[in-house]
Each structure stands twice: as C-alpha cells, then as structure tokens.
Design an enzyme around this catalytic site. Structure first.
Site, mmCIF file in Angstrom:
data_model
loop_
_atom_site.group_PDB
_atom_site.id
_atom_site.type_symbol
_atom_site.label_atom_id
_atom_site.label_comp_id
_atom_site.label_asym_id
_atom_site.label_seq_id
_atom_site.Cartn_x
_atom_site.Cartn_y
_atom_site.Cartn_z
ATOM 1 N N CYS A 158 -6.419 -0.860 8.033
ATOM 2 C CA CYS A 158 -7.547 0.027 7.746
ATOM 3 C C CYS A 158 -8.727 -0.733 7.155
ATOM 4 C CB CYS A 158 -7.102 1.139 6.801
ATOM 5 S SG CYS A 158 -6.389 0.575 5.247
ATOM 6 N N CYS A 184 0.827 -1.208 0.000
ATOM 7 C CA CYS A 184 0.000 0.000 0.000
ATOM 8 C C CYS A 184 0.863 1.261 0.000
ATOM 9 C CB CYS A 184 -0.928 -0.001 1.208
ATOM 10 S SG CYS A 184 -2.177 1.305 1.191
#
Length: 349
Positions: A193, A94
């Site tokens: 997340c 990410c």
C-alpha cells in the site's frame, strides 16, 4: 444478535466479507484505517469505496486515524531495516501492530464489540486437546495469506473471523456481483500500500535514505562495480546489478559497515541453515526439543522440509534438507504442518 467489526480497505475482498456477514445476520460495523500521511490521502479511493459499501449495506462506517501508528511501526521499521542491509517484511508487522491489534482494541473499547473480521484468505480452527486456536491455510492456495498472519496472538485469533477462507477468489467476485457491490470488478492491488502511494520501492526508500555510493565486490573482495546505496539490493537479486561477468551474478551478502554489495554465483547464494528470531508459536506451544516440519521462507515459495532446533528466547535454527536459494534476512520464516501454521519469525542476518 452477533456484532462484528469488519476491516474495510475498499477492495472486493473486504467488501464481500462485510456483505457476507451482513447477509448471515451479523450486526456489522465497517471500520477503515487511515494509514497514509500526505496530501490527498484522507480521501483515497479505498476510503471512498469503503464508505460507499457501508452505505449500500446500511451499516455504520468508522474511520480511525492510524497514521502515526503506521509511520512508527511500518515506515520507520522499513527504513531502519534497509539502512542496515536487511529486507523487512512489512505486511506481517502491519497485520499485528497496525491492523488486527488496534482494530480489536477499538472494537472493544469504543464500540463494545468483541469480534472482528477481515477479507484475508486464511482459516481459523480450534484444537480441543491443546486448547489453542489454530491458523490454517485458505482453501484457495493461490490466494492463501496465512504467511502474513503468523504473528497473530491467541487472543486475536479467538476474536477474528475470516469469511473468505473457505472460498476461491473467483467465488468471492461472483458473490460480490450477486450482492451488487461496487467493488466486484475492482482490480487487485499489486504492490504494498505504501509503494502505491510513492510510485516504487526505490522511490520510497530514496525519500527516506540518503544515497551513499559504495563498491560491488566478489567473494574475494575484488571490486566489480559501484552501487548507489545498499538499500537498493536484496539477497538473491540478479537484475539491476550493472556488473558485467561471464556468468550470472547474484547478491549473496550486504555489508552495511563497509557499504559493500557482495555478489557470487547462484550456489553462493544458497544456505543450508539459518537462525530465526521473534518466533510466535501459533498453533502449538513453544517446543523444547527439535521437531521436523516444513518451512516457507518467502511468500510465493513452496514449503520445504526442515529440522527446527529451539535456541530459547524465541529463537530457532532451521536446518534444511537441501540448501535454499536467497534466504533473506528480515523476511519471515513460517512453519507449517500440512495446512496448519505452527508459527513463524524473522530471519536473522
């Protein structure tokens, strides 16, 4: 005036990074990535807090729709990995593919700004001899996030600031209070997340991967029990096996072809070496001969001594001085020399 785009998640770290740079005289622009698809995600607490911080500091705030990029590079990456029996590390993927790279591209192409900053706990140095930017551990070793940043390129490091790298988390909160930031006492996120958005990793995976019952077997192939999908297991796992045995059992291998979870004792889950692919050499050039250094094979593990044997094609073999427990395919193996992060890659099956 120096201009910088600061990635804002709505947490105390990124908020303090933005406020600190603003206080130092930088012309700061806040940028928040919209990552999650689904109802209500466009107005998440983090995005609202990021907007509030920008208003408080009197700086512009941009929101970039990165949902498709996130789904392709993170959701699909995770699901495809778990389906074949590996345990992917989404955070490093990410950082490179969703956050730093796209953020710098947006800053340059849309805003004409050539520098970005985040609230990560890490440091960047420069070696005059090699002419390379170096990624260093943060001063606060307990919060150090360099492990997740091993895949950053020289171009990204040259354009990035880590304002929090030389301070502790406690100092960050103190500074946030001094600036009167709304996020000063905001609790830290404890999960990925995407897991916070789905409840748990198991719930997330069950949404994307069909449960397929199979056997839990020992190293000789004896059936000890049943499982409801190999994606619920990882190498070194002990809890939740649902198998009775006279001694503790650990997952030592996942067999996606036969749909089996293979278990053994703790020693069986140890390895003396492993191969690593997709190596990104950060602070040193790609070595052509073996080197001795330290490797970290899990985020919270201690670095251990290794011999690094180059294999070519961005692959290496790590030979450990002592067998290591629970080396997990899909996770990152990151090489350090003291505080200097040399490089890292993905542990192979």
């Amino acid at each position: 005036m120096n201009r910088v785009v600061v990635g804002l998640s709505g947490g105390v770290d990124s908020s303090t990074a933005a406020a600190s740079l603003h206080h130092q005289g930088y012309d700061v622009v806040g940028l928040t990535l919209w990552l999650m698809k689904g109802k209500g995600q466009c107005c998440s607490e983090g995005m609202v807090d990021a907007a509030f911080i920008c208003e408080q500091l009197g700086i512009p705030h941009h929101i970039v729709d990165s949902r498709d990029v996130f789904e392709k590079n993170i959701i699909d990456y995770l699901v495809s990995g778990y389906e074949v029996g590996i345990t992917p590390l989404p955070c490093s993927q990410c950082n490179r593919a969703v956050k730093f790279g796209p953020m710098l591209n947006y800053a340059r192409q849309e805003l004409g700004i050539d520098r970005i900053a985040t609230g990560h706990y890490a440091r960047i140095g420069y070696d005059e001899v090699s002419g390379r930017y170096q990624l260093l551990r943060a001063v606060d070793r307990n919060k150090d996030q360099s492990y997740f940043l091993y895949d950053l390129t020289q171009d990204l490091l040259a354009a990035t600031l880590f304002p929090l790298g030389n301070q502790t988390k406690e100092e960050t909160r103190r500074i946030a209070h001094e600036f009167g930031l709304k996020t000063a006492d905001k609790p830290e996120s404890q999960d990925l997340c995407l897991i916070e958005a789905h409840g748990s990793m198991q719930e997330f995976l069950d949404k994307y991967i069909k449960q397929k019952e199979g056997d839990i077997v020992d190293l000789k192939g004896k059936v000890l029990g049943k499982h409801k999908g190999i994606h619920h297991y990882t190498i070194g796992q002990r809890k939740g096996l649902g198998v009775a045995a006279p001694e503790p059992l650990y997952v030592v291998k996942l067999d996606p072809i036969m749909n089996r979870v293979i278990v053994g004792n703790r020693a069986d889950a140890g390895q003396s070496e492993c191969n690593v692919s997709r190596m990104n050499w950060v602070s040193i050039p790609d070595p052509s001969t073996p080197i001795q250094t330290e490797a970290q094979v899990r985020y919270r593990s201690f670095p251990v001594r290794v011999n690094v044997i180059p294999l070519g094609d961005n692959r290496i073999t790590l030979v450990f001085d002592e067998p290591q427990f629970g080396i997990t395919p899909g996770q990152a193996a990151v090489l350090y020399q003291g505080d200097i992060l040399l490089g890292g890659g993905i542990i192979e099956k």
